[in-house]
Design an enzyme around this catalytic site. Structure first.
Site, PDB file in Angstrom:
ATOM      1  N   GLU A  72       0.797  -1.036  -0.116  1.00 11.82           N
ATOM      2  CA  GLU A  72      -0.067   0.041  -0.093  1.00 11.82           C
ATOM      3  C   GLU A  72       0.892   1.164   0.038  1.00 11.82           C
ATOM      4  O   GLU A  72       1.051   2.086   1.117  1.00 11.82           O
ATOM      5  CB  GLU A  72      -1.057   0.076   1.217  1.00 11.82           C
ATOM      6  CG  GLU A  72      -1.836  -1.130   1.164  1.00 11.82           C
ATOM      7  CD  GLU A  72      -2.922  -1.135   2.350  1.00 11.82           C
ATOM      8  OE1 GLU A  72      -3.005   0.107   2.946  1.00 11.82           O
ATOM      9  OE2 GLU A  72      -3.754  -1.833   2.299  1.00 11.82           O
ATOM     10  N   GLU A 128      -5.016  -8.467   1.160  1.00 11.24           N
ATOM     11  CA  GLU A 128      -5.764  -8.484   2.634  1.00 11.24           C
ATOM     12  C   GLU A 128      -7.400  -7.966   2.412  1.00 11.24           C
ATOM     13  O   GLU A 128      -7.738  -7.085   1.636  1.00 11.24           O
ATOM     14  CB  GLU A 128      -5.123  -7.099   3.233  1.00 11.24           C
ATOM     15  CG  GLU A 128      -3.813  -7.124   3.981  1.00 11.24           C
ATOM     16  CD  GLU A 128      -3.314  -5.775   4.592  1.00 11.24           C
ATOM     17  OE1 GLU A 128      -4.112  -4.926   4.845  1.00 11.24           O
ATOM     18  OE2 GLU A 128      -1.997  -5.427   4.599  1.00 11.24           O
TER      19      GLU A 128
HETATM   20  C1  FCB Z   1      -4.318  -1.941   5.767  1.00 13.46           C
HETATM   21  C2  FCB Z   1      -2.952  -2.167   6.150  1.00 13.46           C
HETATM   22  C3  FCB Z   1      -2.663  -3.185   7.280  1.00 13.46           C
HETATM   23  C4  FCB Z   1      -3.942  -3.158   8.462  1.00 13.46           C
HETATM   24  C5  FCB Z   1      -5.197  -2.930   7.574  1.00 13.46           C
HETATM   25  C6  FCB Z   1      -6.521  -2.924   8.690  1.00 13.46           C
HETATM   26  O1  FCB Z   1      -4.161  -0.539   4.999  1.00 13.46           O
HETATM   27  O2  FCB Z   1      -1.857  -2.503   5.118  1.00 13.46           O
HETATM   28  O3  FCB Z   1      -1.551  -3.182   7.881  1.00 13.46           O
HETATM   29  O4  FCB Z   1      -3.735  -1.955   9.192  1.00 13.46           O
HETATM   30  O5  FCB Z   1      -5.214  -1.980   6.588  1.00 13.46           O
END
Ligand code: FCB
Length: 450
Positions: A172, A358
């Site tokens: 990210e 994620e």
């Molecule tokens: C993302 C991050 C991760 C976590 C989630 C909830 O942006 O990559 O580390 O904090 O959000």
């Protein structure tokens, strides 16, 4: 392609990989042990007022000391993969470029521990913990940091490339640039547009140099980058231009240089006086062919024009819609937007195969009589895995899904107040309890593997 039928109408190819994800600063703790030095997140979290309740990652989930039993827990979830990040300041604690052998040894044991448990290691080089000494020397705005990143990438590839399943440069980069240097929410907590643009560009250059260095060290290791592409929608019919500008700035500044070797024209026209000098020269370095990319998705963004008319480009703001379901952190739950986002991104950009690196939800259920009854998280995961399966059925090449997160952990500016884990962590005792959602996920993964 054979399709395995999973629980609750989820159909995915047999080769599809399920996993869980974490990041070094959020779980490791041991912040000043065995030679590790400070990252910008140590400095930031120790600065009063920056992180909720003054929480820090000094101890976090104490994973550094509990790695073996944590890997056993991952195995109990029946997943086929574990996504973690390396701590850069644990591996390179000082500006002299000397490698910290204790750091290497920790990740060596972690990777072997994954393989011994049939977990494919998916590793990330940069999940936001920039060594403080590099920040002090100009940080991502300086080319020195990009070269240091390429050296770090090469070391990881040399040492571990034969055992890793994939290696990712950045997690990210939107967060480690826009959220950190423009919105001031994450470390180092600045609000400076020209600096933000230098950091975006500097990270892109670092990514490109790192990919080149890793290819020269290990040609077969699958390499990628993880992006939190925003699912952008106009909040009403008058907001379509705003949504387009928002898309150009928040997604285009990342996807276009990385995958097409150019910056979005509209954004560059608006921002070029503020862009770093000669930025066009770096585009061939930035746009390295990648084997995969990762999408982190949590929630959509409903967008309209900024309130003040003199706001700089893109001059937009995100609006919270009424009457939608939200998780405890306040993020709207909307799984359809995940299917839609995948389709839109593949229509717009030339992308390699994808992993959902994620996805997950903050719900702060506690342990009651030994049980954490987090039904809403189970529902969230189920809906979103279904949304991925829908995209796959429509021809989008998604190869895997990683739940965020293995366990509750340090949620950046929110400290320990927001719990994303499939496993509950009692921070006073470090006791771990698999939540109801974790048992559900383990069952899904068991049936999938079977
Ligand atoms: C993302 C991050 C991760 C976590 C989630 C909830 O942006 O990559 O580390 O904090 O959000």
């Amino acid at each position: 392609m054979t399709s395995g039928k999973l629980a609750d109408q989820i159909q995915l190819p047999d080769t599809f990989i399920f996993g869980v994800a974490t990041a070094a600063y959020q779980i490791e703790g041991a912040a000043s042990e065995d030679g590790r030095t400070a990252s910008i997140w140590d400095t930031f979290s120790h600065t009063p007022g920056k992180v909720l309740n003054g929480d820090t990652g000094d101890v976090a989930c104490d994973h550094y000391h509990r790695m073996d039993s944590d890997l056993d827990l991952i195995q109990q979830l029946n997943v086929g993969a574990y996504r973690f990040s390396f701590s850069w300041p644990r591996l390179f604690p000082s500006a002299d470029g000397q490698v910290n052998l204790a750091g290497l040894d920790f990740y060596d044991r972690l990777i072997d521990g994954c393989l011994a448990r049939n977990l494919r290691p998916f590793a990330t080089l940069y999940h936001w913990d920039l060594p403080q000494y590099l920040y002090d020397n100009g940080g991502w705005a300086s080319k020195d940091t990009a070269y240091a990143f390429a050296d770090y990438a090469k070391l990881i590839s040399d040492k571990f490339g034969d055992r890793l399943r994939t290696l990712t440069t950045f997690n990210e980069p939107w967060c480690s640039s826009i959220l950190s240097y423009l919105f001031g929410v994450h470390a180092p907590g600045l609000k400076d547009l020209p600096k933000t643009l230098s950091v975006i560009h500097g990270q892109h250059v670092a990514h490109g140099l790192a990919v080149q260095a890793m290819r020269s060290s290990h040609a077969d290791l699958p390499l990628g980058i993880v992006l939190n592409a925003q699912a952008v929608y106009p909040v009403d019919a008058q907001s379509e231009d705003a949504a387009e500008r928002h898309q150009q700035f928040h997604n285009g500044l990342f996807f276009e240089p990385l995958f097409h070797g150019e910056y979005p024209q509209q954004a560059v026209e608006a921002l070029s006086p503020l862009m770093p000098k000669n930025f066009m020269d770096d585009l061939p370095t930035i746009a390295q062919p990648l084997d995969f990319w990762g999408l982190n998705y949590y929630t959509p963004s409903w967008v309209t024009d900024a309130v003040a008319s003199d706001e700089p480009y893109p001059a937009t703001r995100v609006v919270d819609r009424e009457q939608v379901t939200r998780t405890d952190i306040g993020w709207e739950v909307n799984a359809d937007c995940l299917t839609d986002l995948l389709k839109r991104l593949y229509a717009e950009y030339s992308l390699p195969p994808c992993y959902i690196t994620e996805n997950g939800a903050a719900y702060n259920h506690q342990v009651e009589e030994g049980v954490v009854d987090d039904k809403p998280r189970q529902e969230y995961l189920q809906q979103h895995i279904q949304a991925v399966a829908k995209a796959v059925a429509q021809g989008i090449d998604v190869k895997g899904y990683f739940a965020w997160s293995l366990m509750d952990n340090f949620e950046w500016a929110e400290g320990y107040s927001q719990r994303f884990g499939l496993i509950h962590v009692d921070y006073a005792t470090q006791q771990r309890t698999i939540k109801r959602s974790g048992h559900w996920y383990a069952d899904l993964c068991r049936r999938h593997a079977f």
